[in-house]
Design a protein around this motif. Structure first.
Motif, PDB file in Angstrom:
ATOM      1  N   ARG A  57       0.708  -0.815   0.006  1.00 25.52           N
ATOM      2  CA  ARG A  57       0.013   0.466  -0.275  1.00 25.52           C
ATOM      3  C   ARG A  57       1.128   1.373  -0.425  1.00 25.52           C
ATOM      4  O   ARG A  57       1.855   1.248   0.497  1.00 25.52           O
ATOM      5  N   LEU A  58       0.562   1.749  -1.036  1.00 32.87           N
ATOM      6  CA  LEU A  58       1.197   3.409  -0.513  1.00 32.87           C
ATOM      7  C   LEU A  58       0.181   4.462   0.239  1.00 32.87           C
ATOM      8  O   LEU A  58      -0.432   4.790  -0.905  1.00 32.87           O
ATOM      9  N   LYS A  59       0.686   5.450   1.210  1.00 30.23           N
ATOM     10  CA  LYS A  59      -0.493   6.057   1.732  1.00 30.23           C
ATOM     11  C   LYS A  59       0.627   7.530   1.210  1.00 30.23           C
ATOM     12  O   LYS A  59       1.233   8.154   1.559  1.00 30.23           O
ATOM     13  N   LYS A  67       3.895   6.886   2.064  1.00 33.04           N
ATOM     14  CA  LYS A  67       4.714   5.870   2.629  1.00 33.04           C
ATOM     15  C   LYS A  67       4.478   4.413   2.464  1.00 33.04           C
ATOM     16  O   LYS A  67       3.262   4.071   1.517  1.00 33.04           O
ATOM     17  N   ILE A  68       5.986   4.227   2.085  1.00 38.15           N
ATOM     18  CA  ILE A  68       5.342   2.000   1.461  1.00 38.15           C
ATOM     19  C   ILE A  68       5.077   1.195   3.059  1.00 38.15           C
ATOM     20  O   ILE A  68       5.867   0.748   3.406  1.00 38.15           O
ATOM     21  N   LYS A  69       3.581   0.749   2.771  1.00 39.79           N
ATOM     22  CA  LYS A  69       2.937  -0.394   3.242  1.00 39.79           C
ATOM     23  C   LYS A  69       3.379  -1.464   3.267  1.00 39.79           C
ATOM     24  O   LYS A  69       2.732  -1.481   1.794  1.00 39.79           O
ATOM     25  N   GLN A  74       3.885  -3.219   7.692  1.00 34.31           N
ATOM     26  CA  GLN A  74       4.671  -3.170   7.840  1.00 34.31           C
ATOM     27  C   GLN A  74       5.510  -1.602   7.245  1.00 34.31           C
ATOM     28  O   GLN A  74       5.445  -2.087   6.125  1.00 34.31           O
ATOM     29  N   VAL A  75       5.972  -0.428   7.472  1.00 35.98           N
ATOM     30  CA  VAL A  75       6.993   0.092   6.881  1.00 35.98           C
ATOM     31  C   VAL A  75       7.277   0.020   6.119  1.00 35.98           C
ATOM     32  O   VAL A  75       8.850  -0.345   7.096  1.00 35.98           O
ATOM     33  N   ARG A  76       8.253   0.008   5.024  1.00 37.89           N
ATOM     34  CA  ARG A  76       8.798  -0.246   3.993  1.00 37.89           C
ATOM     35  C   ARG A  76      10.159   0.563   3.527  1.00 37.89           C
ATOM     36  O   ARG A  76      11.028   0.865   3.222  1.00 37.89           O
ATOM     37  N   TRP A  86      12.885  13.111  -6.136  1.00 39.41           N
ATOM     38  CA  TRP A  86      12.817  12.005  -5.683  1.00 39.41           C
ATOM     39  C   TRP A  86      13.396  10.931  -4.643  1.00 39.41           C
ATOM     40  O   TRP A  86      14.141  10.782  -5.240  1.00 39.41           O
ATOM     41  N   LYS A  87      13.141  11.577  -3.341  1.00 41.85           N
ATOM     42  CA  LYS A  87      14.017  10.682  -2.502  1.00 41.85           C
ATOM     43  C   LYS A  87      13.711   9.650  -1.686  1.00 41.85           C
ATOM     44  O   LYS A  87      12.013   9.888  -0.760  1.00 41.85           O
ATOM     45  N   LEU A  88      14.084   8.226  -1.295  1.00 40.01           N
ATOM     46  CA  LEU A  88      14.254   7.280  -1.466  1.00 40.01           C
ATOM     47  C   LEU A  88      14.408   7.159  -0.027  1.00 40.01           C
ATOM     48  O   LEU A  88      15.471   7.663  -0.287  1.00 40.01           O
ATOM     49  N   LYS A  89      13.330   7.131   0.819  1.00 38.64           N
ATOM     50  CA  LYS A  89      13.964   7.305   2.587  1.00 38.64           C
ATOM     51  C   LYS A  89      13.967   5.445   2.541  1.00 38.64           C
ATOM     52  O   LYS A  89      12.509   4.850   2.959  1.00 38.64           O
ATOM     53  N   SER A  90      14.578   5.981   4.083  1.00 37.01           N
ATOM     54  CA  SER A  90      14.647   4.369   4.961  1.00 37.01           C
ATOM     55  C   SER A  90      13.213   4.148   6.198  1.00 37.01           C
ATOM     56  O   SER A  90      13.049   5.229   5.538  1.00 37.01           O
ATOM     57  N   PRO A  91      12.971   3.333   6.488  1.00 39.91           N
ATOM     58  CA  PRO A  91      11.644   2.661   6.865  1.00 39.91           C
ATOM     59  C   PRO A  91      11.438   4.333   8.143  1.00 39.91           C
ATOM     60  O   PRO A  91      10.270   4.931   8.153  1.00 39.91           O
ATOM     61  N   ASP A  92      12.852   4.302   9.168  1.00 40.62           N
ATOM     62  CA  ASP A  92      12.666   5.521   9.954  1.00 40.62           C
ATOM     63  C   ASP A  92      12.537   6.910   9.414  1.00 40.62           C
ATOM     64  O   ASP A  92      12.900   7.318  10.226  1.00 40.62           O
TER      65      ASP A  92
END
Length: 194
Positions: A57-59, A67-69, A74-76, A86-92
């Motif tokens: 899911r993308l929120k 947010k990628i779940k 679980q947040v990915r 476009w920044k691809l960031k870590s789950p935290d």
């Protein structure tokens, strides 16, 4: 026994088509089998497999951060669009894992969070070419015959959509350094910009 990839002759490119916001878009493998469908939701999108099971899911929030779940919620990771980046960031959200930059010529560059070039997405008259930092061509993305095609360096189809989508959206699936979740989230983020 695997089915051999097919080759379709080139015809005129149409890069103005984007993801259908109502029914989603089906991504198919070279043999016509559905791989997954990206479906819009009121607050983002979801990726489902051929049987309808949710893969991720993308929120999207009010700042357009995505947010990628995964299917277990679980947040990915995250995709954070800022201007032509476009920044691809870590789950935290503490690290930039990858950064996609739009170039003045219409192409893109994907770099690591440490600013090391990974891929160039070179604009071509037919769509895009995905090239490694070493300038080795990996993939081409073309729109023809009512389809958008992701083709390998042997001109064999790996993935396609019908109806077509913007070639830059499909190009996300040619960024092998990214996970499928990151590829999908980036494709969604790019489709929202068009």
């Amino acid at each position: 026994m695997p089915i051999s990839p097919i080759s379709i002759p080139d015809i005129q490119t149409d890069s103005s088509v984007t993801v259908d916001s109502k029914s989603g878009i089906k991504f198919r493998q070279y043999n016509g089998q559905e791989r997954f469908t990206l479906k819009s939701q009121p607050d983002g999108a979801k990726l489902v497999d051929a049987s309808g099971q949710v893969i991720l899911r993308l929120k999207k929030d009010s700042a357009q951060k995505i947010k990628i779940k995964d299917h277990q919620e679980q947040v990915r990771g995250y995709v954070v669009p800022v201007d032509d980046t476009w920044k691809l960031k870590s789950p935290d959200q503490s690290q930039n894992l990858f950064i996609l930059h739009r170039q003045k010529d219409g192409g893109y560059q994907l770099k690591t969070g440490g600013n090391q070039l990974v891929y160039r997405l070179k604009i071509q008259d037919y769509g895009y070419e995905v090239e490694m930092a070493s300038k080795q061509s990996l993939y081409t993305i073309k729109t023809k015959r009512g389809k958008t095609l992701l083709k390998d360096s042997n001109d064999e189809i790996l993935l396609y959509t019908k109806p077509p989508i913007s070639p830059i959206v499909m190009a996300s699936f040619g960024l092998d350094a990214l996970t499928e979740a990151q590829q999908t989230a980036l494709a969604y983020a790019l489709s929202e910009e068009l």
